[in-house]
Design a protein around this motif. Structure first.
Motif, PDB file in Angstrom:
ATOM      1  N   ILE A   1       0.212   0.822  -0.840  1.00 31.89           N
ATOM      2  CA  ILE A   1       0.205   1.704  -0.874  1.00 31.89           C
ATOM      3  C   ILE A   1       0.259   1.971  -2.980  1.00 31.89           C
ATOM      4  CG2 ILE A   1       0.184   4.542  -0.348  1.00 31.89           C
ATOM      5  CD1 ILE A   1      -0.059   3.188   2.397  1.00 31.89           C
ATOM      6  N   LEU A   2       1.588   2.396  -2.853  1.00 31.25           N
ATOM      7  CA  LEU A   2       2.662   2.551  -3.964  1.00 31.25           C
ATOM      8  C   LEU A   2       1.815   2.837  -5.683  1.00 31.25           C
ATOM      9  CD1 LEU A   2       6.083   2.662  -3.717  1.00 31.25           C
ATOM     10  CD2 LEU A   2       4.860   4.631  -4.167  1.00 31.25           C
ATOM     11  N   GLU A   3       1.517   1.368  -5.501  1.00 26.77           N
ATOM     12  CA  GLU A   3       0.910   0.428  -7.298  1.00 26.77           C
ATOM     13  C   GLU A   3      -1.038   0.479  -6.803  1.00 26.77           C
ATOM     14  OE1 GLU A   3       2.802  -1.978  -9.204  1.00 26.77           O
ATOM     15  OE2 GLU A   3       4.039  -2.407  -7.878  1.00 26.77           O
ATOM     16  N   SER A   4      -1.071   0.930  -5.492  1.00 29.30           N
ATOM     17  CA  SER A   4      -3.165   0.321  -4.995  1.00 29.30           C
ATOM     18  C   SER A   4      -3.710   1.889  -6.321  1.00 29.30           C
ATOM     19  CB  SER A   4      -2.850   0.929  -4.022  1.00 29.30           C
ATOM     20  OG  SER A   4      -2.965   2.484  -3.788  1.00 29.30           O
ATOM     21  N   ASP A   5      -4.722   2.645  -6.168  1.00 27.69           N
ATOM     22  CA  ASP A   5      -5.814   2.901  -6.547  1.00 27.69           C
ATOM     23  C   ASP A   5      -5.974   4.423  -5.585  1.00 27.69           C
ATOM     24  OD1 ASP A   5      -5.751   2.056  -8.869  1.00 27.69           O
ATOM     25  OD2 ASP A   5      -7.731   0.610  -8.070  1.00 27.69           O
ATOM     26  N   GLU A   6      -5.490   5.022  -4.115  1.00 25.56           N
ATOM     27  CA  GLU A   6      -5.254   5.734  -3.388  1.00 25.56           C
ATOM     28  C   GLU A   6      -4.903   7.156  -4.417  1.00 25.56           C
ATOM     29  OE1 GLU A   6      -6.008   5.169  -0.489  1.00 25.56           O
ATOM     30  OE2 GLU A   6      -5.415   3.355   0.346  1.00 25.56           O
ATOM     31  N   TYR A   7      -5.500   8.099  -3.359  1.00 23.81           N
ATOM     32  CA  TYR A   7      -5.338   9.469  -3.836  1.00 23.81           C
ATOM     33  C   TYR A   7      -3.675   9.715  -4.383  1.00 23.81           C
ATOM     34  CZ  TYR A   7      -5.885  14.178  -4.743  1.00 23.81           C
ATOM     35  OH  TYR A   7      -5.605  15.364  -5.129  1.00 23.81           O
ATOM     36  N   TRP A   8      -3.620   9.936  -5.038  1.00 23.16           N
ATOM     37  CA  TRP A   8      -2.209  10.446  -5.168  1.00 23.16           C
ATOM     38  C   TRP A   8      -1.472  10.929  -4.474  1.00 23.16           C
ATOM     39  CZ3 TRP A   8       0.528  14.769  -6.331  1.00 23.16           C
ATOM     40  CH2 TRP A   8      -0.171  16.023  -6.187  1.00 23.16           C
ATOM     41  N   ARG A   9      -1.403  12.021  -3.421  1.00 25.50           N
ATOM     42  CA  ARG A   9      -0.784  12.708  -2.746  1.00 25.50           C
ATOM     43  C   ARG A   9      -0.247  11.709  -1.609  1.00 25.50           C
ATOM     44  NH1 ARG A   9      -0.508  18.239  -2.423  1.00 25.50           N
ATOM     45  NH2 ARG A   9      -1.484  19.440  -3.903  1.00 25.50           N
ATOM     46  N   LEU A  10      -1.445  10.647  -1.130  1.00 24.15           N
ATOM     47  CA  LEU A  10      -1.145   9.796  -0.865  1.00 24.15           C
ATOM     48  C   LEU A  10      -0.012   8.859  -1.163  1.00 24.15           C
ATOM     49  CD1 LEU A  10      -1.836   8.392   2.538  1.00 24.15           C
ATOM     50  CD2 LEU A  10      -3.163   6.707   1.517  1.00 24.15           C
ATOM     51  N   LYS A  11      -0.316   8.291  -2.433  1.00 23.73           N
ATOM     52  CA  LYS A  11       0.985   8.164  -2.760  1.00 23.73           C
ATOM     53  C   LYS A  11       2.248   8.125  -2.630  1.00 23.73           C
ATOM     54  CE  LYS A  11      -1.340   6.829  -6.998  1.00 23.73           C
ATOM     55  NZ  LYS A  11      -2.019   5.325  -7.868  1.00 23.73           N
ATOM     56  N   MET A  12       2.369   9.463  -3.443  1.00 25.91           N
ATOM     57  CA  MET A  12       4.007  10.322  -3.353  1.00 25.91           C
ATOM     58  C   MET A  12       4.400  10.511  -1.927  1.00 25.91           C
ATOM     59  SD  MET A  12       4.343  12.314  -5.878  1.00 25.91           S
ATOM     60  CE  MET A  12       4.900  13.714  -5.338  1.00 25.91           C
ATOM     61  N   VAL A  13       3.469  10.599  -0.505  1.00 25.05           N
ATOM     62  CA  VAL A  13       3.627  10.587   0.760  1.00 25.05           C
ATOM     63  C   VAL A  13       4.615   8.981   0.749  1.00 25.05           C
ATOM     64  CG1 VAL A  13       3.491   9.861   2.995  1.00 25.05           C
ATOM     65  CG2 VAL A  13       2.482  12.080   1.690  1.00 25.05           C
ATOM     66  N   ALA A  14       3.890   7.987   0.785  1.00 23.32           N
ATOM     67  CA  ALA A  14       4.690   6.326   0.569  1.00 23.32           C
ATOM     68  C   ALA A  14       5.214   6.348  -0.310  1.00 23.32           C
ATOM     69  CB  ALA A  14       3.573   5.692  -0.307  1.00 23.32           C
ATOM     70  N   MET A  15       5.706   6.829  -1.162  1.00 21.97           N
ATOM     71  CA  MET A  15       7.350   6.435  -2.224  1.00 21.97           C
ATOM     72  C   MET A  15       8.286   6.996  -1.673  1.00 21.97           C
ATOM     73  SD  MET A  15       7.996   7.696  -6.433  1.00 21.97           S
ATOM     74  CE  MET A  15       6.587   7.047  -6.968  1.00 21.97           C
ATOM     75  N   PHE A  16       8.174   8.796  -1.129  1.00 18.77           N
ATOM     76  CA  PHE A  16       9.010   9.275  -0.890  1.00 18.77           C
ATOM     77  C   PHE A  16       9.534   8.785   1.114  1.00 18.77           C
ATOM     78  CE2 PHE A  16       7.314  13.452  -2.797  1.00 18.77           C
ATOM     79  CZ  PHE A  16       8.519  12.774  -4.234  1.00 18.77           C
ATOM     80  N   GLN A  17       8.486   7.977   1.254  1.00 13.30           N
ATOM     81  CA  GLN A  17       9.136   7.760   3.085  1.00 13.30           C
ATOM     82  C   GLN A  17       9.980   5.955   2.031  1.00 13.30           C
ATOM     83  OE1 GLN A  17       8.563   9.407   5.687  1.00 13.30           O
ATOM     84  NE2 GLN A  17       7.625  10.041   3.752  1.00 13.30           N
TER      85      GLN A  17
END
Length: 866
Positions: free
Chosen positions: A623-639
């Protein structure tokens, strides 16, 4: 017996005043009063004020002329009036009138003898000469912004040179009676005008159209404003200060924006979407903008915004540079769009009583959400803490802590608190989303259009909106409003599902658990997501609801209450495989975000199998390096960061080569406009605490986004690179809005630990006149950032000496705001000598409960800091 002597003395004083002062001599509301029951309802046609505003004396002096009639035959009328020195009262055409002060009319009133009995509908025109004595002081527990009541007077002080001369009224329920006598109740609409005379160099802004500007012989200037559209009393307002006007227009509305002369570049950048919002609101609401023009003015010490008739008063923090504003569009779009929508619902349409305040707060907030979704995407609404998840969390927290209120209570005992409370705005927004889920968005928008058209210029109740919804939905919905608007509790839903392969059906079971005091279970439409299938079902008002849904194969997951349209808590046990599938494939991005957080808990559990944990980490990484919305990527990064850090028992344990390389790619990648995800990636990468990526950090000190610059400066400081000090010091000269570059420099120097940063931080701490936010956080206030830096460098002495001098100056000037702010600086410095200052403040303001409450909070923070 001291109390008895005081009562006797007051009674004697009251008798003497009655004997000495004839009618027409100034009578202060702090003086003698008498108790009478007040049940009189008035119909005010027009209020006209002619006032001289004095910043130095913190007062307004002049006249109020009020045209009114009574509902029943009456020989007296009683107006709301608090903290006003009444000099004289005249019935125009009849002469001077006797008057007295009433102390039982919602904390103060002015009773006027009309001289004869007026019949219903017969007009009395009353002119009252007076001066204000009550000042709307800053809340010492919220010195960055509060509403209060009456007129707030602001200006520079010895310890804060950058504060501007300014006067504004809050427009809160019960506020306007503190600066002009009026019928200050919600059940009346009237027109309004004001001639505001102000000191040279200042501008007065009020409701409606500017009729005239006159320069007077004494150098003062008078501004004549008139609002010809009827509105409630609390929707009239005044703002005075040094402002410059910027005019633009939408397809049909003239839009004025009043900002500080030195910030007009920021005003232009920050109002970039206003004309688009105006077009959106007109189209969505289906009626023309209800006033002649629309003005926005940006002021100090206001926490958010107030939307009055044709005039929105917004916090000065709204005004940013284009770069900063872009990073916070998701926040500021809500404020600007909600304030604009309130022109229809709240101003052109008022509420019959405070219990229907949601029409003026929740409905505009829902419309602002629609605008935000249209321009920033549905993912923003479903993931932002300012929208769906934050709204639900706030309501659940209120319920848990006993602070909940119904959206439509039977009675409102504290209108001011209810007006800005969570029930009328946040909970109502959630209920409107639930209504959208019940009848569909198209039907709800048609109902809103019908409501706006039928009730324009009128006062409404919740039942009026109910009827508009019922007509457009083609069904009776009284049960819905009783359930979600008039009830306090909400359900807990226990969800389970099975799959019957032989029949090709999925069985879904939803059990309701409601508060033991509840009279009934909840009912209504709910959407279920079963793998690729999205199905709408209807819950009956009973404990157990079961549904059988035909499916081609076993669903990979079940997501009950698709996109969280219900105000409810959900209990749903899923396997790790189901949660991973949901996080990957659900069409509901909020459910995916929740699943990622639950998966992080599983991955952090020592009993979780290695391959299961690895699958979860791989999901986060993808998810981190995908084209997902940035807020979802933030969640993935923090987790991911949390799981890897816990596993290694150190903040940087997860920063192996693979993770570090991914973070660098995110920072330098194609989505460079996603400032927040790059900010987060830099924050994690900086935990390497070496100079491996120092060149990257240095290059990013000139990034367009101040979020990125700040994270890069902190990472550079942590790197201890030999070039760090020089690069960070140069950063201070980098152009930025309200000295954000200085803040980033200070944050970096705090991490670097170079003693040469002490003099730089001291200079920043002692700079009293430079532009800054006053949000009591080192993220936005360079002086607080400087104090934190001095503490980290263990060199607080000279800085504390300076702050202590400013503290004493504020105490001697009786300036509560500055005193509290300097105490916050002392907490940031964490110098033990601050204990002496706290006790001095406590002694100085021993009779002021509000100040003592703020001091107690600061004392607790100081204990923690020391």
């Amino acid at each position: 017996m001291m109390w008895l002597r005081r009562i006797i003395a007051l009674q004697v004083l009251a008798i003497l005043i009655c004997l000495v002062f004839p009618s027409g001599v100034a009578l202060s509301q702090t003086g003698p009063t008498h108790n009478i029951p007040v049940t009189q309802r008035l119909d005010v046609e027009h209020v006209s004020l002619d006032l001289r505003f004095r910043s130095d004396a913190k007062e307004a002096v002049g006249t109020a002329t009020i045209r009114l009639s009574t509902e029943k035959p009456a020989s007296t009328v009683t107006l709301n009036s608090v903290g006003l020195d009444i000099e004289s009262v005249e019935i125009i055409g009849r002469g001077p009138a006797e008057f007295s002060i009433v102390d039982s009319y919602q904390d103060g009133g002015l009773e006027i003898d009309l001289g004869s009995t007026y019949l219903p509908g017969e007009i009395a025109e009353i002119q009252i000469s007076y001066r204000t004595t009550r000042v709307n002081d800053t809340d010492p527990s919220n010195i960055w912004g509060s509403y209060g009541k009456g007129l707030r007077f602001l200006g520079p002080s010895s310890s804060d040179h950058r504060r501007r001369i300014q006067i504004w009224s809050s427009g809160m329920p019960g506020s306007n009676r503190r600066w002009f006598p009026s019928y200050d109740q919600p059940d009346d609409l009237r027109t309004f005008e004001i001639i505001a005379t102000v000191d040279a160099g200042l501008t007065a802004i009020s409701n409606g159209r500017l009729v005239d500007e006159v320069i007077n012989n004494d150098g003062t200037k008078s501004f004549h404003w008139r609002e010809a559209v009827e509105h409630q009393n609390h929707r009239s307002s005044i703002v005075i200060g040094s402002f410059e006007k910027m005019q633009e227009s939408s397809e049909s509305i003239v839009l004025y924006n009043f900002g500080y002369p030195d910030e007009m570049v920021g005003v232009k950048a920050s109002i970039d979407r206003l004309s688009d919002m105006a077009n959106f609101m007109e189209e969505t609401i289906g009626t023309s903008y209800p006033f002649a023009s629309y003005s926005q003015v940006f002021v100090q010490e206001l926490p958010w915004g107030l939307s009055n008739s044709g005039l929105a008063i917004l916090t000065e923090n709204f005004v940013d540079s284009a770069e900063v504003h872009r990073d916070f569009l998701y926040l500021w779009d809500d404020l600007e769009a909600q304030s604009l929508a309130e022109q229809w619902f709240g101003n052109a349409i008022g509420t019959k009583g405070w219990e229907h305040t949601w029409v003026a707060k929740g409905l505009p907030r829902y419309l602002a959400t629609l605008y935000n979704e249209a321009r920033n995407g549905e993912a923003e609404i479903l993931l932002s803490s300012y929208h769906v998840p934050g709204d639900l969390a706030t309501i659940h927290s209120d319920q848990q802590n006993g602070r909940s209120s119904k959206i439509v209570p039977a009675k409102v005992t504290d209108p001011s608190s209810f007006f800005v409370g969570n029930a009328s705005a946040i909970r109502a927004t959630v209920a409107l989303r639930t209504l959208e889920g019940e009848i569909g968005r198209d039907a709800l928008l048609r109902a809103i259009k019908r409501f706006a058209n039928e009730y324009h210029g009128k006062l409404v109740s919740t039942s009026d909106f109910e009827r508009a919804v019922a007509r457009e939905a083609g069904q009776e919905l009284g049960w819905f409003f009783d359930q979600w608007f008039r009830r306090l509790e909400f359900p807990v839903l226990e969800v389970a599902h099975t799959y019957d392969q032989s029949r090709g059906v999925a069985r879904v079971q939803i059990k309701q658990h409601v508060d033991s005091t509840a009279k009934a279970f909840f009912r209504g439409a709910m959407t279920l997501e079963l793998g690729e299938r999205v199905e709408r079902v209807t819950l009956a008002p009973q404990h157990n609801n079961e549904f059988e849904i035909a499916v081609d194969r076993k669903p990979e997951f079940l997501n009950a209450d698709f996109k969280s349209m219900w105000l409810a808590k959900k209990e749903h046990r899923m396997s790790t495989t189901e949660m991973i599938s949901l996080a990957k494939k659900s069409k509901d991005i909020l459910a995916r975000s929740v699943a990622l957080r639950e998966l992080a808990k599983i991955a952090s559990n020592a009993e979780t199998a290695s391959n299961e944990r690895q699958n979860i980490l791989q999901l986060f990484s993808s998810i981190l390096e995908s084209d997902e919305y940035w807020r979802l990527k933030m969640v993935a990064m923090f987790q991911l960061r949390q799981v890897l850090s816990e596993n290694g028992n150190a903040p940087n344990a997860g920063l192996n080569g693979q993770v570090s390389e991914a973070l660098v790619r995110i920072i330098n990648g194609k989505n460079r406009d996603e400032a927040w995800i790059r900010f987060a990636a830099l924050g994690w990468l900086g935990e390497l605490r070496n100079n491996t990526h120092a060149d990257l950090y240095i290059n990013l000190l000139r990034d367009p986004s101040d979020r990125v610059i700040n994270a890069a400066a902190i990472a550079l400081g942590k790197s201890k690179d030999a070039r760090a000090f020089g690069e960070l010091v140069r950063l201070e000269a980098h152009p930025s809005w309200k000295n954000q570059s200085r803040i980033s420099m200070l944050n970096g120097l705090a991490e670097l630990g170079d003693i040469r940063g002490v003099s730089i931080a001291e200079r920043a701490l002692m700079s009293l006149g430079d532009a800054r936010w006053t949000l009591i956080t080192p993220v936005w206030d360079y002086r607080l950032a400087a104090a934190h830096t001095l503490r980290r460098l263990e060199s607080q002495e000279r800085g504390f000496d300076f702050v202590y001098r400013m503290f004493n100056q504020a105490v001697s000037e009786n300036h509560v705001n500055d005193m509290v702010y300097n105490l916050h600086l002392m907490v940031a410095l964490a110098d033990p000598r601050a204990l002496e200052a706290v006790e001095l403040a406590r002694s100085r303001f021993a009779e002021n409960d509000d100040v003592l409450k703020a001091i107690d909070s600061i004392d607790s923070q100081l204990d923690a800091a020391l």
